[in-house]
Motif scaffolding. Structure first.
Motif, PDB file in Angstrom:
ATOM      1  N   GLN A   4       0.831  -1.201   0.000  1.00 51.21           N
ATOM      2  CA  GLN A   4       0.000   0.000   0.000  1.00 51.21           C
ATOM      3  C   GLN A   4       0.866   1.251   0.000  1.00 51.21           C
ATOM      4  O   GLN A   4       0.619   2.175  -0.765  1.00 51.21           O
ATOM      5  CB  GLN A   4      -0.912   0.016   1.213  1.00 51.21           C
ATOM      6  N   SER A  14      -5.697   8.812   2.924  1.00 48.69           N
ATOM      7  CA  SER A  14      -6.854   8.247   3.617  1.00 48.69           C
ATOM      8  C   SER A  14      -7.784   7.477   2.688  1.00 48.69           C
ATOM      9  O   SER A  14      -8.381   6.487   3.083  1.00 48.69           O
ATOM     10  CB  SER A  14      -7.624   9.344   4.346  1.00 48.69           C
ATOM     11  N   LEU A  17      -6.495   3.969   2.348  1.00 47.58           N
ATOM     12  CA  LEU A  17      -6.644   3.170   3.557  1.00 47.58           C
ATOM     13  C   LEU A  17      -8.020   2.511   3.625  1.00 47.58           C
ATOM     14  O   LEU A  17      -8.143   1.365   4.051  1.00 47.58           O
ATOM     15  CB  LEU A  17      -6.405   4.023   4.797  1.00 47.58           C
ATOM     16  N   MET A  18      -9.044   3.221   3.183  1.00 44.23           N
ATOM     17  CA  MET A  18     -10.396   2.666   3.198  1.00 44.23           C
ATOM     18  C   MET A  18     -10.500   1.485   2.228  1.00 44.23           C
ATOM     19  O   MET A  18     -11.053   0.440   2.572  1.00 44.23           O
ATOM     20  CB  MET A  18     -11.421   3.737   2.816  1.00 44.23           C
ATOM     21  N   TRP A  20      -8.076  -0.490   1.164  1.00 42.80           N
ATOM     22  CA  TRP A  20      -7.306  -1.619   1.686  1.00 42.80           C
ATOM     23  C   TRP A  20      -8.009  -2.260   2.879  1.00 42.80           C
ATOM     24  O   TRP A  20      -7.951  -3.476   3.055  1.00 42.80           O
ATOM     25  CB  TRP A  20      -5.889  -1.191   2.071  1.00 42.80           C
ATOM     26  N   GLY A  21      -8.682  -1.460   3.691  1.00 42.19           N
ATOM     27  CA  GLY A  21      -9.441  -2.006   4.812  1.00 42.19           C
ATOM     28  C   GLY A  21     -10.601  -2.876   4.346  1.00 42.19           C
ATOM     29  O   GLY A  21     -10.850  -3.959   4.893  1.00 42.19           O
ATOM     30  N   ALA A  24      -9.146  -6.126   2.968  1.00 45.74           N
ATOM     31  CA  ALA A  24      -8.712  -7.021   4.045  1.00 45.74           C
ATOM     32  C   ALA A  24      -9.903  -7.701   4.712  1.00 45.74           C
ATOM     33  O   ALA A  24      -9.851  -8.893   5.035  1.00 45.74           O
ATOM     34  CB  ALA A  24      -7.899  -6.243   5.078  1.00 45.74           C
ATOM     35  N   ASN A  25     -10.988  -6.967   4.908  1.00 43.84           N
ATOM     36  CA  ASN A  25     -12.186  -7.553   5.515  1.00 43.84           C
ATOM     37  C   ASN A  25     -12.845  -8.573   4.596  1.00 43.84           C
ATOM     38  O   ASN A  25     -13.319  -9.616   5.065  1.00 43.84           O
ATOM     39  CB  ASN A  25     -13.183  -6.459   5.894  1.00 43.84           C
TER      40      ASN A  25
END
Length: 71
Positions: A4, A14, A17-18, A20-21, A24-25
Motif C-alpha cells: 500500500q 486516507s 486506507l479505506m 485496503w481495509g 482485508a475484511n
C-alpha cells in the motif's frame, strides 16, 4: 501494508486506507467461509472432479471435525 505504501508513493492517503481495509475484511470473510463452512479452494484434481460431479462445493474439513466433536 508495504505494498500500500509503495503504490501510494510512500505517503499515507486516507482514501487508499479505506479501500485496503475493505479488501482485508473481504479476504477475512472468505477465509472464514473456507475454514468453517465450504471449501472454496480447489487445489487438487480430486476437488475439481468433486465440484464437476456434484455441482457444489465440499464441506470444509474443520467444519466436519466441529460437527463430529473432534476438535
Amino acid at each position: 501494508m508495504a505494498l500500500q505504501y509503495y503504490l501510494s508513493g510512500w505517503q499515507i492517503k486516507s482514501k487508499n486506507l479505506m479501500a485496503w481495509g475493505i479488501l482485508a475484511n473481504l479476504f477475512a470473510i472468505l477465509e472464514h467461509v473456507n475454514y468453517y463452512n465450504k471449501q472454496l479452494m480447489i487445489d487438487k484434481k480430486s476437488d475439481l472432479i468433486y465440484l464437476i460431479r456434484n455441482k457444489k462445493l465440499k464441506t470444509a474439513s474443520l467444519a466436519k471435525d466441529i460437527m463430529e466433536g473432534k476438535f
